[in-house]
Write an enzyme that holds these catalytic residues in place. Structure first.
Site, PDB file in Angstrom:
ATOM      1  N   ASN A   1      -5.800   2.824 -12.604  1.00 57.13           N
ATOM      2  CA  ASN A   1      -4.794   1.866 -12.133  1.00 57.13           C
ATOM      3  C   ASN A   1      -3.404   2.449 -12.388  1.00 57.13           C
ATOM      4  O   ASN A   1      -3.206   3.183 -13.358  1.00 57.13           O
ATOM      5  CB  ASN A   1      -4.922   0.537 -12.902  1.00 57.13           C
ATOM      6  CG  ASN A   1      -3.877  -0.471 -12.468  1.00 57.13           C
ATOM      7  OD1 ASN A   1      -3.640  -0.675 -11.273  1.00 57.13           O
ATOM      8  ND2 ASN A   1      -3.220  -1.106 -13.430  1.00 57.13           N
TER       9      ASN A   1
ATOM     10  N   GLU B   1       6.405   6.568  -9.012  1.00 57.40           N
ATOM     11  CA  GLU B   1       4.985   6.226  -8.805  1.00 57.40           C
ATOM     12  C   GLU B   1       4.386   7.107  -7.717  1.00 57.40           C
ATOM     13  O   GLU B   1       3.268   7.615  -7.841  1.00 57.40           O
ATOM     14  CB  GLU B   1       4.839   4.753  -8.389  1.00 57.40           C
ATOM     15  CG  GLU B   1       5.198   3.764  -9.478  1.00 57.40           C
ATOM     16  CD  GLU B   1       4.875   2.334  -9.068  1.00 57.40           C
ATOM     17  OE1 GLU B   1       3.726   2.069  -8.658  1.00 57.40           O
ATOM     18  OE2 GLU B   1       5.777   1.478  -9.140  1.00 57.40           O
TER      19      GLU B   1
ATOM     20  N   GLY C   1       0.780  -1.240   0.000  1.00 61.10           N
ATOM     21  CA  GLY C   1       0.000   0.000   0.000  1.00 61.10           C
ATOM     22  C   GLY C   1       0.806   1.280   0.000  1.00 61.10           C
ATOM     23  O   GLY C   1       0.329   2.323   0.451  1.00 61.10           O
ATOM     24  N   SER C   2       2.027   1.233  -0.539  1.00 60.74           N
ATOM     25  CA  SER C   2       2.813   2.477  -0.520  1.00 60.74           C
ATOM     26  C   SER C   2       2.228   3.513  -1.476  1.00 60.74           C
ATOM     27  O   SER C   2       2.317   4.724  -1.215  1.00 60.74           O
ATOM     28  CB  SER C   2       4.296   2.205  -0.822  1.00 60.74           C
ATOM     29  OG  SER C   2       4.492   1.891  -2.168  1.00 60.74           O
ATOM     30  N   ASN C   3       1.613   3.067  -2.553  1.00 62.21           N
ATOM     31  CA  ASN C   3       0.967   4.035  -3.455  1.00 62.21           C
ATOM     32  C   ASN C   3      -0.299   4.611  -2.825  1.00 62.21           C
ATOM     33  O   ASN C   3      -0.574   5.807  -2.954  1.00 62.21           O
ATOM     34  CB  ASN C   3       0.659   3.396  -4.809  1.00 62.21           C
ATOM     35  CG  ASN C   3       1.863   3.426  -5.727  1.00 62.21           C
ATOM     36  OD1 ASN C   3       2.244   4.487  -6.216  1.00 62.21           O
ATOM     37  ND2 ASN C   3       2.498   2.277  -5.931  1.00 62.21           N
TER      38      ASN C   3
ATOM     39  N   ASP D   1      -4.331  -3.944 -17.876  1.00 59.86           N
ATOM     40  CA  ASP D   1      -3.435  -2.892 -18.378  1.00 59.86           C
ATOM     41  C   ASP D   1      -3.795  -2.394 -19.769  1.00 59.86           C
ATOM     42  O   ASP D   1      -2.927  -2.032 -20.562  1.00 59.86           O
ATOM     43  CB  ASP D   1      -1.975  -3.402 -18.412  1.00 59.86           C
ATOM     44  CG  ASP D   1      -1.494  -3.905 -17.061  1.00 59.86           C
ATOM     45  OD1 ASP D   1      -1.924  -3.335 -16.040  1.00 59.86           O
ATOM     46  OD2 ASP D   1      -0.703  -4.854 -17.033  1.00 59.86           O
TER      47      ASP D   1
ATOM     48  N   HIS E   1       0.563   1.485 -13.185  1.00 57.58           N
ATOM     49  CA  HIS E   1       1.402   0.392 -13.696  1.00 57.58           C
ATOM     50  C   HIS E   1       2.846   0.900 -13.757  1.00 57.58           C
ATOM     51  O   HIS E   1       3.098   1.994 -14.266  1.00 57.58           O
ATOM     52  CB  HIS E   1       0.915  -0.003 -15.093  1.00 57.58           C
ATOM     53  CG  HIS E   1       1.625  -1.211 -15.634  1.00 57.58           C
ATOM     54  ND1 HIS E   1       1.323  -2.484 -15.215  1.00 57.58           N
ATOM     55  CD2 HIS E   1       2.626  -1.337 -16.536  1.00 57.58           C
ATOM     56  CE1 HIS E   1       2.114  -3.345 -15.847  1.00 57.58           C
ATOM     57  NE2 HIS E   1       2.910  -2.676 -16.649  1.00 57.58           N
TER      58      HIS E   1
ATOM     59  N   ILE F   1     -10.927  -6.788 -12.105  1.00 55.41           N
ATOM     60  CA  ILE F   1     -12.053  -6.002 -11.609  1.00 55.41           C
ATOM     61  C   ILE F   1     -13.334  -6.501 -12.283  1.00 55.41           C
ATOM     62  O   ILE F   1     -13.387  -6.592 -13.516  1.00 55.41           O
ATOM     63  CB  ILE F   1     -11.839  -4.508 -11.955  1.00 55.41           C
ATOM     64  CG1 ILE F   1     -10.567  -3.981 -11.294  1.00 55.41           C
ATOM     65  CG2 ILE F   1     -13.030  -3.656 -11.549  1.00 55.41           C
ATOM     66  CD1 ILE F   1     -10.585  -4.012  -9.798  1.00 55.41           C
TER      67      ILE F   1
END
Ligand code: GRF
Length: 202
Positions: A107, A180, A12-14, A150, A109, A93
């Site tokens: 999303n 990111e 969960g760093s993003n 993607d 990537h 999803i």
């Protein structure tokens, strides 16, 4: 205030980078709810730290794909979510969720799509592929989510991340991850300023 729903499977760093940007006023939004497919995902701790409810919702808990999708949709609706951010969410999803949130699921990537994307191209494999193909530059892509991995329209891209001759998957992944963390908040604010505002919801 725009309300964010976050879906993540791992550390969960993003998710954290976006929530921090909201707290610091760099993104005009607030975290509404976090959904993970894993009970043990660190993203639950991130949610707690930011005072946001988090839930584990995974396909196995439900008798059908439809009931699963309905649960996701009702969770996001009940929390007043305007846009859903996938941040290291490792599952497909459900199409019904995509239909319920048109132009409102993004999303991130860790490469420059359309290269190095698609089924099975996640985590370290992405960076492995970039190195194997001899690319000298990589970056980050934030795209709308459709029914294929993607594949949805690209919304934001940040290139210019060098691939060095002595890079390992780990050194490259770390360099891209920093980008990111800068890119996702910028893309979310851009979504708010363009797509959200364009819907007449200010
Ligand atoms: C990131 O590299 C993201 O691009 C990819 O999965 C990773 C998630 O990392 N989709 P984190 O959980 O946000 O730290």
């Amino acid at each position: 205030m725009v309300r964010l729903g976050i879906m993540a499977s791992g550390r969960g760093s993003n998710a954290e980078s976006v929530l921090r940007a909201c707290r610091e006023g760099r993104v005009q939004a607030e975290g509404a709810v976090v959904v993970s497919n894993k009970t043990s995902a660190r993203v639950h701790d991130v949610a707690t730290e930011y005072g946001i409810p988090s839930f584990t919702i995974c396909r196995d808990q439900f008798s059908s794909g439809k009931v699963f999708a309905d649960k996701l949709i009702s969770t996001f609706r009940e929390h007043g979510v305007d846009v859903i951010l996938l941040a290291g969410y490792m599952r497909k999803i459900p199409p019904a969720l995509i239909r319920a949130f048109p132009k409102a699921i993004l999303n991130i990537h860790p490469a420059l799509l359309p290269k190095h994307g698609g089924k099975g191209m996640y985590g370290e494999r992405v960076h492995e592929n970039v190195i194997r193909e001899g690319d000298t530059e990589t970056g980050v892509t934030i795209h709308f989510v459709n029914e294929k991995y993607d594949d949805g329209a690209i919304f934001f891209q940040q290139g210019g991340v060098p691939v060095r001759p002595d890079d390992t998957v780990q050194t490259l992944a770390a360099r891209v991850l920093k980008v990111e963390h800068e890119s996702y908040p910028k893309a979310v604010q851009l979504w708010i300023d363009t797509v959200y505002t364009g819907k007449g919801q200010t």
